[in-house]
Write a protein that holds these residues in place. Sequence first.
Motif, short mmCIF file in Angstrom:
data_model
loop_
_atom_site.label_atom_id
_atom_site.label_comp_id
_atom_site.label_asym_id
_atom_site.label_seq_id
_atom_site.Cartn_x
_atom_site.Cartn_y
_atom_site.Cartn_z
N VAL A 51 -21.45 19.85 12.30
CA VAL A 51 -20.43 20.44 11.44
C VAL A 51 -19.84 21.67 12.14
O VAL A 51 -20.58 22.57 12.55
N SER A 52 -18.53 21.71 12.28
CA SER A 52 -17.87 22.82 12.95
C SER A 52 -17.85 24.04 12.04
O SER A 52 -18.05 23.93 10.82
N PRO A 53 -17.60 25.22 12.59
CA PRO A 53 -17.51 26.42 11.75
C PRO A 53 -16.47 26.32 10.64
O PRO A 53 -16.62 26.96 9.60
N ARG A 54 -15.44 25.52 10.86
CA ARG A 54 -14.41 25.36 9.83
C ARG A 54 -14.76 24.30 8.80
O ARG A 54 -14.02 24.07 7.85
N GLY A 55 -15.88 23.61 9.01
CA GLY A 55 -16.35 22.66 8.02
C GLY A 55 -16.17 21.20 8.37
O GLY A 55 -16.58 20.33 7.60
N PHE A 56 -15.57 20.89 9.50
CA PHE A 56 -15.34 19.49 9.87
C PHE A 56 -16.66 18.86 10.30
O PHE A 56 -17.33 19.34 11.20
#
Length: 210
Positions: A51-56
Amino acid sequence: MPNLPMVQSSSAKTRRRALWVAVYVALVLGIDTLATHRVQLIIDWRMFAWVSPRGFDWFKFVTWFAIPFAAALPWLDVHALTFKRWKRVDLWLLAGLAGAGAVAVIIIPLLPGVRDIYPGYGVLPAADKQAFALRHMIWVFSWLLGWEFLHRYTLLRAWDAWLPRVGWLIVPLSEGLYHLQKPLLEALGMVLFSLVLTYWARKRRNVLLP
């Protein structure tokens, strides 16, 4: 009778494909569940929490959508992803399901088990609420397309080809089992919702409504 071996071979191929698709779905959903709950049995399953820091959520996007879509691309039914097969009554069904979804969200504060999983954010400052909303929308986008394509295109079509009468029921079963990690009421609701959506997707050979 000379065509019998060819028929049997085709049937065996259809069965093998359905079973392999089911194994793949169970595998990626199982890994996702173990990673989500940070299980460290045998290995540290958190390594699959991409999960990326932006939520993806890259794990869901890749395993639920990108890989199944790439595998289906040579034989892709394009109109399963368009409005060509829709009928006027489907718009009413869409409105009804949207209304049911809104009611389900509204009653969350009244259900203790569900309320604990989905807390409200009304007390947060406006900037924090906007940041949370944006991150949540990015997260939902990363997995929702894949969830539908994995279940109501890849899994549904493979099992419907093998078992035309009852094969479609594997989709509600899969979705229900995955949601057992949440409150039982939500899991049961998912099964009922899935029965409607999967029946419609099978009848229209389309996945846009879900």
